[in-house]
Design a protein around this motif. Structure first.
Motif, PDB file in Angstrom:
ATOM      1  N   ILE A   1       0.836  -1.193   0.000  1.00  0.00           N
ATOM      2  CA  ILE A   1       0.000   0.000   0.000  1.00  0.00           C
ATOM      3  C   ILE A   1       0.875   1.249   0.000  1.00  0.00           C
ATOM      4  CG2 ILE A   1      -1.660   1.295   1.390  1.00  0.00           C
ATOM      5  CD1 ILE A   1      -2.751  -1.420   2.313  1.00  0.00           C
ATOM      6  N   ALA A   2       0.447   2.245  -0.768  1.00  0.00           N
ATOM      7  CA  ALA A   2       1.174   3.507  -0.832  1.00  0.00           C
ATOM      8  C   ALA A   2       0.184   4.668  -0.783  1.00  0.00           C
ATOM      9  CB  ALA A   2       2.000   3.585  -2.121  1.00  0.00           C
ATOM     10  N   ILE A   3       0.574   5.738  -0.122  1.00  0.00           N
ATOM     11  CA  ILE A   3      -0.242   6.945  -0.077  1.00  0.00           C
ATOM     12  C   ILE A   3      -0.035   7.694  -1.395  1.00  0.00           C
ATOM     13  CG2 ILE A   3      -0.738   9.080   1.166  1.00  0.00           C
ATOM     14  CD1 ILE A   3      -1.247   6.525   2.782  1.00  0.00           C
ATOM     15  N   VAL A   4      -1.147   8.053  -2.045  1.00  0.00           N
ATOM     16  CA  VAL A   4      -1.029   8.671  -3.375  1.00  0.00           C
ATOM     17  C   VAL A   4      -1.609  10.075  -3.428  1.00  0.00           C
ATOM     18  CG1 VAL A   4      -0.961   6.475  -4.600  1.00  0.00           C
ATOM     19  CG2 VAL A   4      -3.180   7.531  -4.102  1.00  0.00           C
ATOM     20  N   GLY A   5      -2.203  10.541  -2.322  1.00  0.00           N
ATOM     21  CA  GLY A   5      -2.759  11.892  -2.349  1.00  0.00           C
ATOM     22  C   GLY A   5      -3.265  12.329  -0.991  1.00  0.00           C
ATOM     23  N   VAL A   6      -3.354  13.639  -0.790  1.00  0.00           N
ATOM     24  CA  VAL A   6      -3.856  14.215   0.464  1.00  0.00           C
ATOM     25  C   VAL A   6      -4.823  15.339   0.114  1.00  0.00           C
ATOM     26  CG1 VAL A   6      -3.255  15.289   2.673  1.00  0.00           C
ATOM     27  CG2 VAL A   6      -1.625  13.741   1.554  1.00  0.00           C
ATOM     28  N   LYS A   7      -6.001  15.304   0.719  1.00  0.00           N
ATOM     29  CA  LYS A   7      -6.975  16.385   0.572  1.00  0.00           C
ATOM     30  C   LYS A   7      -7.270  16.952   1.957  1.00  0.00           C
ATOM     31  CE  LYS A   7      -7.619  15.509  -3.863  1.00  0.00           C
ATOM     32  NZ  LYS A   7      -7.150  16.420  -4.916  1.00  0.00           N
TER      33      LYS A   7
ATOM     34  N   SER B   1      -3.041  22.398   6.784  1.00  0.00           N
ATOM     35  CA  SER B   1      -2.192  22.096   5.628  1.00  0.00           C
ATOM     36  C   SER B   1      -2.025  20.590   5.455  1.00  0.00           C
ATOM     37  CB  SER B   1      -0.817  22.737   5.798  1.00  0.00           C
ATOM     38  OG  SER B   1      -0.095  22.100   6.847  1.00  0.00           O
ATOM     39  N   ALA B   2      -1.613  20.198   4.242  1.00  0.00           N
ATOM     40  CA  ALA B   2      -1.394  18.776   3.958  1.00  0.00           C
ATOM     41  C   ALA B   2      -0.300  18.210   4.857  1.00  0.00           C
ATOM     42  CB  ALA B   2      -1.026  18.591   2.486  1.00  0.00           C
ATOM     43  N   GLU B   3       0.771  18.991   5.094  1.00  0.00           N
ATOM     44  CA  GLU B   3       1.867  18.517   5.946  1.00  0.00           C
ATOM     45  C   GLU B   3       1.387  18.241   7.358  1.00  0.00           C
ATOM     46  OE1 GLU B   3       1.991  21.086   3.932  1.00  0.00           O
ATOM     47  OE2 GLU B   3       3.475  20.454   2.429  1.00  0.00           O
ATOM     48  N   GLN B   4       0.515  19.103   7.896  1.00  0.00           N
ATOM     49  CA  GLN B   4       0.000  18.911   9.248  1.00  0.00           C
ATOM     50  C   GLN B   4      -0.884  17.667   9.332  1.00  0.00           C
ATOM     51  OE1 GLN B   4      -1.623  22.986   9.470  1.00  0.00           O
ATOM     52  NE2 GLN B   4      -0.465  23.244  11.390  1.00  0.00           N
TER      53      GLN B   4
ATOM     54  N   LEU C   1     -13.101  17.420  11.204  1.00  0.00           N
ATOM     55  CA  LEU C   1     -12.388  16.737  10.125  1.00  0.00           C
ATOM     56  C   LEU C   1     -11.280  17.648   9.595  1.00  0.00           C
ATOM     57  CD1 LEU C   1     -12.346  14.240   8.206  1.00  0.00           C
ATOM     58  CD2 LEU C   1     -13.771  15.580   6.651  1.00  0.00           C
ATOM     59  N   ARG C   2     -10.078  17.066   9.401  1.00  0.00           N
ATOM     60  CA  ARG C   2      -8.949  17.848   8.900  1.00  0.00           C
ATOM     61  C   ARG C   2      -8.540  17.460   7.473  1.00  0.00           C
ATOM     62  NH1 ARG C   2      -9.341  22.087  12.122  1.00  0.00           N
ATOM     63  NH2 ARG C   2      -9.254  21.502  14.324  1.00  0.00           N
ATOM     64  N   GLY C   3      -8.873  16.249   7.077  1.00  0.00           N
ATOM     65  CA  GLY C   3      -8.514  15.843   5.722  1.00  0.00           C
ATOM     66  C   GLY C   3      -8.558  14.340   5.547  1.00  0.00           C
ATOM     67  N   VAL C   4      -8.215  13.899   4.344  1.00  0.00           N
ATOM     68  CA  VAL C   4      -8.157  12.466   4.043  1.00  0.00           C
ATOM     69  C   VAL C   4      -6.869  12.174   3.281  1.00  0.00           C
ATOM     70  CG1 VAL C   4     -10.652  12.106   3.963  1.00  0.00           C
ATOM     71  CG2 VAL C   4      -9.435  12.739   1.883  1.00  0.00           C
ATOM     72  N   LEU C   5      -6.386  10.960   3.436  1.00  0.00           N
ATOM     73  CA  LEU C   5      -5.238  10.483   2.664  1.00  0.00           C
ATOM     74  C   LEU C   5      -5.724   9.361   1.763  1.00  0.00           C
ATOM     75  CD1 LEU C   5      -4.040  11.037   5.862  1.00  0.00           C
ATOM     76  CD2 LEU C   5      -1.959  10.873   4.516  1.00  0.00           C
TER      77      LEU C   5
END
Length: 750
Positions: free
Chosen positions: A456-462, A468-471, A564-568
């Protein structure tokens, strides 16, 4: 400690499983190891857990085993050489190290502390030098043994030259005796052909010519023949597949003992004693030993070994589970329905054992021509002797037998092609595999780990709500650190690749199938599934308003302090070279199929991206299904190559005309495969096909190079007469010329 597993404690701060009586001791040793810079790999501590322990046995979970094969090898060597240790079993996929030892001479606590120390010491890279030296010595010894058979032929040839052309006073009895002793293997093969196969073979022709010329005192001719024959045999043995395959069993990877519940009591019994109807208990990090249904408990189960499914699945009471699959998280009680060879894993082994075993030597038309020429040559030699009463002319006919040229030129071509392939990181085990590779018109690919990267690999961040995406990545990785779930490992790895810091984690709690709640720098962080966040009252409306395309797909949701802060987004990505390789194969007129244990939705999605027709996609396939697909394609008249890397592919590999695996594939896949891509790159397939086709073209050329001069020599020997030495020059000269031509693949350099 009669039931140590029942006493395991979970330290929710560190996430380390230990037995209560050993927690302080293990921690003390860890602090000592951390201070000792000589035994740490890059000055970092190797994390480990004691999963469970009883007197004489202990199981550790060492996450590093999952990705560091060199470390695993060093660790196995060190633990095996430890006094009192009787058995070591390492399972990289489960990050598991199981050890049996003789209890009594040392307390169990001391032994476990000592083993914990070794886990750290194995990170010392200097230990690798010793293991590499031992491996090199073993390889050198094997090579020396292979070529030692040339000693007698070389001695016989040297004596014949010294006592013949050079005219040294070497007694004929010595030279003749040396030739006689050297020719014994040829005589033995000739006799076995007569006794067992009821036919005269090329060994009979060789021995006849050797015997006649030796009795006539023409020692150089038989000595040279013996040298060339032995070289040909050595080359054939070097290109042959091992006849005694190492028997690797899906069930061998299971523990020897399992926990069962009988009459309300837990007891550990040998796996052979498990019966249908038993309640089997499986703990985190262990493989399921039976097929059955879950009575109680729930777990995240990795089924990749059996089905090829890359994503772990959550199993609950009533769900069916299978032997050889891995419990990554959770504890389950299973009613055993099928045990041993009756399980799906056992059925895979039976399929593989029933697969056809092919001849280990190249099956080519040239060798068949040589065998068919034996009787006519004997008859011609008899006619020549009957009409001329000249043994020398008869021996010349026997010498011109096609056998020597074919014995040398064909294996030389094969060996040159295999050597050229090896330089490119392609291990082809036999001449037969090379021959079949040149004929392949259908390729069947396993999906997971073959067309895809297998992890499994992470392919995106929303992101939403201003973070921020980094946070988002930092919070998610901090919450998931040191968890063994594949998604958790992917998250932490992705954060490291982005160069982000790994925040300290406070109190945390993980719920199987949902996610993890953790305290990160004063924030309450939730990381997990959509259902997990909805249960916690987190609204997801803002995410779908900003990113409507995220209604489907594989997602990890991240929330903090009630928002909610985001999804990976994660997936099992395709290999970078997969599309190009599939395209080139199809352009070359090769039909491409895809097999997978994955579900139809994911299978069709991957096939569409690769340009594979849906009619050639076979999804939700267990090992027996994969084997049946390969077998049906073969029976329809196709020459089938199958490529896979897992234990679940072993049966299909065994039924293919050419079986292919990767260097980092499972042991059983590598052992079953005819071809191993050591660089783990599908581009090697295209190179291997080109080499195979070139080699078969050269074999055709070499057959003509051998046949034409020898046929002309036979006509001359049968009519005008030909000196045996001249016949040997014609025979051996054409063999050498063909052999040199066969070396052309070695000129193929990248």
């Amino acid at each position: 400690m009669a039931n140590a597993i029942g006493k395991l404690a979970v330290n929710t701060t560190s996430g380390v499983l230990t037995t209560p009586g050993e927690e302080k001791s293990a921690t003390r040793y860890e602090h000592q190891f951390q201070r000792n810079g000589n035994i740490n790999h890059q000055h970092s501590k190797v994390h480990y857990q004691i999963v469970h322990a009883i007197p004489g046995r202990v199981r550790f979970r060492v996450p590093r085993l999952m990705y560091d094969h060199i470390y695993a090898h060093r660790l196995e060597i060190l633990v095996s050489s430890t006094e009192c240790v009787t058995k070591v079993r390492i399972k990289p996929s489960a990050a598991s190290l199981a050890i049996k030892y003789e209890s009594g001479s040392i307390s169990d606590a001391e032994m476990r502390a000592h083993l914990a120390k070794i886990i750290q010491i194995a990170a010392n890279s200097n230990i690798q030098e010793k293991t590499q030296t031992a491996t090199a010595e073993t390889t050198t010894s094997e090579e020396n043994n292979i070529w030692s058979n040339l000693k007698l032929p070389i001695l016989a040839t040297s004596l014949a030259i010294l006592g013949g052309p050079l005219g040294l006073p070497i007694p004929a009895i010595i030279v003749g005796s040396t030739i006689a002793i050297t020719s014994l293997p040829v005589a033995k093969r000739a006799w076995e052909g007569i006794r067992q196969e009821r036919k005269l073979n090329i060994d009979f022709l060789d021995f006849s010519a050797i015997a006649i010329t030796t009795l006539q005192g023409q020692f150089l001719t038989p000595a040279l023949m013996l040298c060339l024959i032995e070289i040909g045999d050595i080359i054939r043995e070097r290109t042959a597949r091992k006849s005694a395959r190492q028997t690797l069993d899906l069930l061998d990877s299971l523990a020897e003992f399992v926990w069962v519940e009988r009459d309300g009591e837990k007891q550990e019994i040998p796996i052979e004693q498990v019966q249908r109807g038993d309640t089997v208990i499986v703990y985190p990090g262990e493989q399921i030993p039976v097929d059955g249904r879950i009575l109680r408990g729930q777990a995240t189960i990795d089924e990749q070994k059996l089905t090829g499914e890359s994503m772990p699945v959550i199993k609950q009471p009533g769900d069916e589970v299978y032997a050889s699959t891995l419990v990554r998280e959770g504890q389950i009680y299973i009613v055993a329905e099928r045990v041993g060879s009756d399980t799906r894993a056992g059925a895979s082994i039976k399929l593989m054992q029933e697969a056809p075993v092919h001849d280990t030597r190249i099956e080519n038309y040239a060798a068949k021509i040589a065998d068919r020429a034996v009787l006519p040559i004997i008859l011609l030699a008899s006619v020549v002797f009957g009409t001329t009463r000249n043994l020398a002319r008869a021996a010349s006919v026997l010498t011109l037998d096609f056998a020597t040229g074919i014995r040398v030129s064909v294996p030389t071509t094969v060996l040159a092609a295999l050597t050229s392939a090896a330089r490119r990181g392609i291990l082809i085990r036999s001449g037969r595999a090379l021959e079949q590779f040149a004929k392949v018109n259908t390729f069947v690919f396993d999906k997971t780990g073959t067309l895809t990267q297998g992890e499994i690999a992470i392919v995106g961040v929303k992101t939403v709500n201003g973070m921020s995406a980094e946070q988002v990545i930092e919070l998610a990785a901090a919450a998931e650190q040191r968890l063994t779930h594949p998604v958790a490992c992917a998250l932490v790895r992705y954060a490291e690749e982005q160069g982000l810091r790994l925040l300290p984690r406070g109190e945390w709690n993980y719920e199987i199938g949902l996610g993890v709640r953790a305290n990160i720098e004063g924030q309450t962080v939730l990381v997990g599934s959509k259902r997990f966040l909805q249960q916690e009252g987190i609204s997801l409306k803002c995410l779908y308003e900003e990113h409507p395309d995220l209604q489907t797909g594989s997602l990890i949701y991240v929330a903090s302090d009630g928002e909610l802060r985001g999804v990976l987004q994660y997936t099992d990505p395709l290999r970078p070279e997969s599309y190009e390789v599939i395209t080139q194969l199809q352009q070359a007129g090769i039909e491409v199929h895809m097999l997978t244990g994955d579900n139809w939705k994911r299978a069709k999605s991957a096939a569409n991206r690769l340009g594979i027709p849906e009619t050639n996609v076979h999804a939700e396939a267990f090992p027996e299904t994969k084997a049946n697909v390969v077998r049906e394609l073969h029976e329809s008249g196709r020459t089938v190559a199958f490529i896979g890397d897992g234990i679940n592919d072993s049966a299909a590999l065994a039924y293919a005309d050419v079986s292919i695996s990767f260097g980092n594939g499972s042991d059983i896949a590598r052992e079953t495969a005819d071809v191993v891509l050591m660089r783990n790159d599908l581009q090697g397939l295209l190179e291997a096909i080109a080499l195979a086709r070139q080699a078969m073209s050269l074999i055709h050329q070499n057959t003509a190079i051998v046949a034409i001069p020898n046929l002309a020599g036979l006509i001359m020997a049968g009519t005008f007469g030909l000196n045996p030495l001249a016949a040997t020059v014609v025979n051996n000269g054409s063999s050498i010329l063909a052999g040199v031509n066969g070396l052309r693949p070695l000129l193929n350099r990248k």
